[in-house]
Enzyme design. Sequence first.
Site, PDB file in Angstrom:
ATOM      1  CB  VAL A  14      10.174  -2.580   2.515  1.00  0.00           C
ATOM      2  CG1 VAL A  14       9.031  -1.391   2.596  1.00  0.00           C
ATOM      3  CG2 VAL A  14       9.177  -3.714   1.745  1.00  0.00           C
ATOM      4  CE  LYS A 105       2.411 -11.269   5.048  1.00  0.00           C
ATOM      5  NZ  LYS A 105       3.981 -10.758   4.967  1.00  0.00           N
ATOM      6  CB  VAL A 132      -2.890  -4.343   5.587  1.00  0.00           C
ATOM      7  CG1 VAL A 132      -4.121  -4.928   5.208  1.00  0.00           C
ATOM      8  CG2 VAL A 132      -3.074  -4.603   7.208  1.00  0.00           C
ATOM      9  N   GLY A 134       0.317  -3.944   1.266  1.00  0.00           N
ATOM     10  CA  GLY A 134       1.270  -2.569   0.496  1.00  0.00           C
ATOM     11  C   GLY A 134       0.597  -1.221   0.099  1.00  0.00           C
ATOM     12  CB  ILE A 136      -4.314  -0.678  -0.896  1.00  0.00           C
ATOM     13  CG1 ILE A 136      -3.719  -1.039  -1.499  1.00  0.00           C
ATOM     14  CG2 ILE A 136      -6.183  -0.405  -0.708  1.00  0.00           C
ATOM     15  CD1 ILE A 136      -4.745  -2.665  -2.194  1.00  0.00           C
ATOM     16  N   GLY A 187       9.670 -15.305  -8.071  1.00  0.00           N
ATOM     17  CA  GLY A 187       9.964 -13.993  -7.252  1.00  0.00           C
ATOM     18  C   GLY A 187       8.466 -14.123  -6.787  1.00  0.00           C
ATOM     19  CE  LYS A 205      -0.429  -9.099   4.179  1.00  0.00           C
ATOM     20  NZ  LYS A 205      -0.721  -9.279   2.246  1.00  0.00           N
ATOM     21  N   GLY A 302       5.563  -4.495  -3.242  1.00  0.00           N
ATOM     22  CA  GLY A 302       7.062  -4.431  -4.501  1.00  0.00           C
ATOM     23  C   GLY A 302       7.447  -3.073  -3.490  1.00  0.00           C
TER      24      GLY A 302
END
Length: 428
Positions: A14, A105, A132, A134, A136, A187, A205, A302
Amino acid sequence: MKAIKVGLLGLGTVGTGVVRIVEGHQEDLQSQVGSPIVIEQVLVQNKSKARSLAIDPGKLTEDPWDIIHNPEIDVIVEVMGGIEQTKGYILEALANGKHIVTANKDLMALHGPEILQKAQQHGCDVLYEASVAGGIPIIRTLIEGFSSDRITKIMGIVNGTTNYILTKMSQEGADYADVLKEAQALGYAEADPTSDVEGLDAARKMTILSTLGFRANVALEDVDVKGISAVSREDIQYAKRLGYEVKLLGIAERQDDYISVSVQPTMVKQSHPIASVNGVFNAVYVYGEAVGETMFYGPGAGELPTATSVVADLVAVVKNLKLGVNGKQELLSYKEKKLKTDEQIAAKYFMLLHVEDRAGVLARITQAFADCEVSLGSVLQQPNSTDHIAEIIIITHDASKASIGKVLQAFGSMEVVKSVKSVYRVEG
């Protein structure tokens, strides 16, 4: 235009995405905030490590205090993970007047109220959209988009690993253990998948979402958690025959200011939008008294999807900085937490029973439900491949969790009930 300087704690997946977006979208970011945004320092474990990202070695440090105590840094972006040690870093950064953007989180589920209280004391922002779902933007939606509404229910697929496993089991008829191995090879699942498959990740979450949605300090221990490790291929096949999909759902509900929060494998009617969310994607379904039903769908993890949410929070912090309103957003909970009892938690349930295949058994089974005041929606009995054993499939009408517990207890003392193979909540 004075540059806004950012300290980045962590340069993993990230963190790398954050640098890519900040540097690659600089013109767009400047047009939104009116200033350059500069990654000033980056915390790494090993400065000599080869990286896929070209970054000035002079910006790297192995000491977090270099960033936390750097007077030039305005905002700290935390994407390193960890809980107790990371909490200490963030509290010290807030004490130094630095704003925080985090994707952590675990930290926010366990210590969110304390961190937000500290931020308010020091007039700082703490934003955590990426913690929570990604990519969204569900947290900002709950805080701002539903600010004029009263949320009554939040239901979501908030763990991509388990959704991938259940999707493969449903679409290919595969066994849980085989799909888990495949998810690890790709992965999607960790070497130790416990946090994902036993529902712990989703529970953290849902702690965050229910706290924000209901404005009460929901704790992790308030979440009733059951994972997917016991979900069988047969369970999913039965669900499909009855018109359902099995999903690991986080479900938070409020009624008359009493709330319940759970994470559990759930049979979802195939006509419900959330039933068609497959693979590693996430979705959050929100019910509001005024707006009705809404769903938010997208990648739950991701590098770039998660980094997009992190940088969106960074932009929000900088905008607040320009307006002089940092620390003014009221994210602290103000409602008393009142948890539902088992008698107040109601839902439909699916049960698969193995019973003796002889006359009068079905009547005894249905009488047990009647004695516990549970109404039945449908009952299906069919022979099993095992001699003298029949399978009974039952879907109830809405029943309290306490009543279902009494039914299961009654079955435990009935010699005609050989086993209760499966019990699932039903939605849709």
